[in-house]
Scaffold this active site. Sequence first.
Site, short mmCIF file in Angstrom:
data_model
loop_
_atom_site.label_atom_id
_atom_site.label_comp_id
_atom_site.label_asym_id
_atom_site.label_seq_id
_atom_site.Cartn_x
_atom_site.Cartn_y
_atom_site.Cartn_z
N GLY A 45 -0.05 1.76 -7.51
CA GLY A 45 -0.71 0.98 -6.73
C GLY A 45 -0.55 -0.34 -6.86
O GLY A 45 -0.37 -0.75 -8.31
N GLN A 50 -2.35 -9.24 -7.60
CA GLN A 50 -1.98 -8.96 -8.81
C GLN A 50 -0.52 -9.70 -8.92
O GLN A 50 0.11 -9.76 -10.02
CB GLN A 50 -1.80 -7.29 -9.08
CG GLN A 50 -2.86 -6.65 -9.16
CD GLN A 50 -2.75 -5.34 -9.39
OE1 GLN A 50 -2.67 -4.69 -8.48
NE2 GLN A 50 -2.77 -4.79 -10.54
N CYS A 96 -4.43 0.19 -14.89
CA CYS A 96 -4.14 -1.18 -14.02
C CYS A 96 -2.87 -1.85 -14.64
O CYS A 96 -2.75 -2.06 -15.88
CB CYS A 96 -5.17 -1.95 -13.92
SG CYS A 96 -5.35 -3.40 -12.62
N LEU A 97 -1.91 -2.08 -13.74
CA LEU A 97 -0.91 -2.90 -14.29
C LEU A 97 -1.40 -4.16 -14.75
O LEU A 97 -0.51 -4.88 -15.50
CB LEU A 97 0.31 -2.92 -13.03
CG LEU A 97 0.94 -1.68 -12.54
CD1 LEU A 97 1.79 -2.22 -11.41
CD2 LEU A 97 1.79 -1.26 -13.71
N HIS A 138 -9.27 1.47 -5.66
CA HIS A 138 -9.07 0.61 -6.90
C HIS A 138 -8.25 -0.77 -6.11
O HIS A 138 -8.39 -1.79 -6.73
CB HIS A 138 -8.18 1.35 -7.70
CG HIS A 138 -7.59 0.67 -8.94
ND1 HIS A 138 -7.75 0.86 -10.54
CD2 HIS A 138 -6.82 -0.55 -9.16
CE1 HIS A 138 -7.29 -0.15 -11.05
NE2 HIS A 138 -6.58 -0.89 -10.31
N GLU A 139 -7.36 -0.40 -5.28
CA GLU A 139 -6.52 -1.66 -4.86
C GLU A 139 -7.43 -2.39 -3.99
O GLU A 139 -7.30 -3.62 -3.99
CB GLU A 139 -5.32 -1.16 -4.17
CG GLU A 139 -4.29 -0.42 -5.02
CD GLU A 139 -3.86 -1.08 -6.09
OE1 GLU A 139 -4.04 -2.10 -6.35
OE2 GLU A 139 -3.73 0.12 -7.20
N HIS A 142 -9.49 -4.86 -5.99
CA HIS A 142 -8.67 -5.91 -6.19
C HIS A 142 -8.74 -7.34 -5.33
O HIS A 142 -8.68 -8.47 -5.59
CB HIS A 142 -7.07 -5.83 -6.36
CG HIS A 142 -6.66 -5.15 -7.86
ND1 HIS A 142 -7.00 -5.87 -8.93
CD2 HIS A 142 -6.20 -4.04 -8.22
CE1 HIS A 142 -6.45 -5.33 -10.20
NE2 HIS A 142 -6.12 -4.11 -9.52
ZN ZN Z 1 -4.97 -2.43 -10.53
#
Ligand code: ZN
Length: 178
Positions: A45, A50, A96-97, A138-139, A142
């Site tokens: 995701g 991000q 998480c990226l 989660h997204e 963000h």
């Molecule tokens: Zn993340």
Amino acid sequence: MIREIRKIGDPVLRRKARKVEKVNKDVQKLLDDMIETMRAGNGVGLAAPQVGVLQRALVVEIEANEKIPGSGVTYALINPEIVRQSEETWESQEGCLSIPGWRGEVERPLRIVVKALDREGNRIRLEAEGWVARVLQHEIDHLEGVLFIDKLTAPDRVWRVEEGREEETTEEMALATP
Ligand code: ZN
């Protein structure tokens, strides 16, 4: 086009994203780039902040797995909003990226209903459970400037992992999916 992924410490990750007023070519290009960037990073995701864009857009894609409902689908959502969530929750590890090399345990509702616009600007309503619901939450976090490390089940429920494997959905994780 692969965009640069912003890492923890970058203030953009802590800001609230703005609603997308019009679904146009720029937003579609953003979503397409986000899908490419997510895949290149082996993520499941990615949210627009991000990649440094404070707009309410996200993508989710979990590799097809018969144990994971809703996997094998590429979700590209604009202005997503959780309109219902189950009281039932479950705990699992997330990565998480934007936080390379770390994984932490987070408790989240098991099932959610999300309203959003799709890539073409059509209104959609999505019911998700398990992993897909977790990644969507989660997204969406963000978009509010919230990271998974803010929601750990306990301060010590965070672990160092090999970089690039933070978001991997392992067989063990798939089996843990209720
Ligand atoms: Zn993340």
